[in-house]
Design a protein around this motif. Sequence first.
Motif: not given
Length: 389
Positions: A256-259, A272-275, A366-367, A381-388
């Motif tokens: 669901t990228d804004e572009t 519902i996506t994670a980004g 996000r929704r 909702d947020v998951v903070p400081n996620v490593p790569a």
Amino acid sequence: MRRPWTRVAGLLLAGALAAAAQAQETLRIGVLMSYSGVSALAGQSTDNIIKLYQARHGSEAGGRKLEFVRRDSTGPNPEVARRLAQELIVREKVQILIGPDFTPNVLAVAPLVTEARVPALITGAATQGIVGEKSPYYLRTFFSVPQVVRPMAQWAAKNGIKKVAVMVADYGPGQDAEATFSKTFTDAGGSIAATIKVPVRNPEFSGYMQRLKDANADAVFVFMPIGELSLQFLKAYADAGLKDGRMKLLGTSDVTDETTLDAAGDAALGAITAGNYSPLHDSALNRQFAAAYDKAVGKTPRLSLYHPVMWDAMHILYSALEAQRGAKFDPDKFMAHARGMAFESPRGPVSIDKATGDIVQNTYIRRVERVNGVLQNVEFDVVPNVPAR
């Protein structure tokens, strides 16, 4: 006999000339991004943010004039990327690289930047393990597949979803996404109802929609690259009646990228996506960033993850060059300064892992909703400081 004040004046003049020479030094930066084909937006977005950043911070950094030398990688084409990187390094004498984009290109260019000691800021490749392991001169401001997939799987497991069908594009990042989601979700007690891999070229989605129906899952997790494939999936999902059924649509931000949201239309509503970024991210810095972008660029192309990724690369570039003001450019000192940096980005707090050069950042759930008549990814909702990794 030369008088003392004359010697002092001479020394002062020599110092002034040296300072002037330093101020006039030009540092050449190669930009190896896609400027043509289906990924041309990446190059366009890169150029827009370079202009926007320099309008605010000037065209010099650390007393050096910056000259950007652009080459078109044409998309995921490792042979082209390798040839152009060599041209930039050997013929154009670039000392820093922005790019390349796409995992195959990053892998192909790694030996060249390592041998030439050219720091490269990766702003468009998501496969895990391609930064620190492949070159000590790579640093990533983009994201990695596990950085968004793992939080999505964890969120699903915590929110009553027991059974998921997984559908991914059948290439490196898609395979990475499938493996990460399946392991994380099953470790959390969930089950995988079906695993469906879709060819990246000309897939016939209607048959895959029937397989999704047959899976009888609570949700489908989808990973598709930004662009046509994501749009085809969303349309097929809606046309098959799945969008209005009980099966939730989960995915990564690519879907669901804004572009592509405007082109997707109502087919994307409710996904519902994670980004790592939404233009609606609620921070003072992001509101300033979005307003400056809209004033300089306009509403097309829409603000998306590409833009803060490149903004952060420019911030790192300027900071690491400022740390070498008055000295000869040293690529190893550049990397030593850049690794370990922590700062506020339009997407939230970010840092660069000191050991790997990879980014640590928030992942947002996000929704897709209509906000003032415009489709937007709304963070809830947020998951903070996620490593790569």
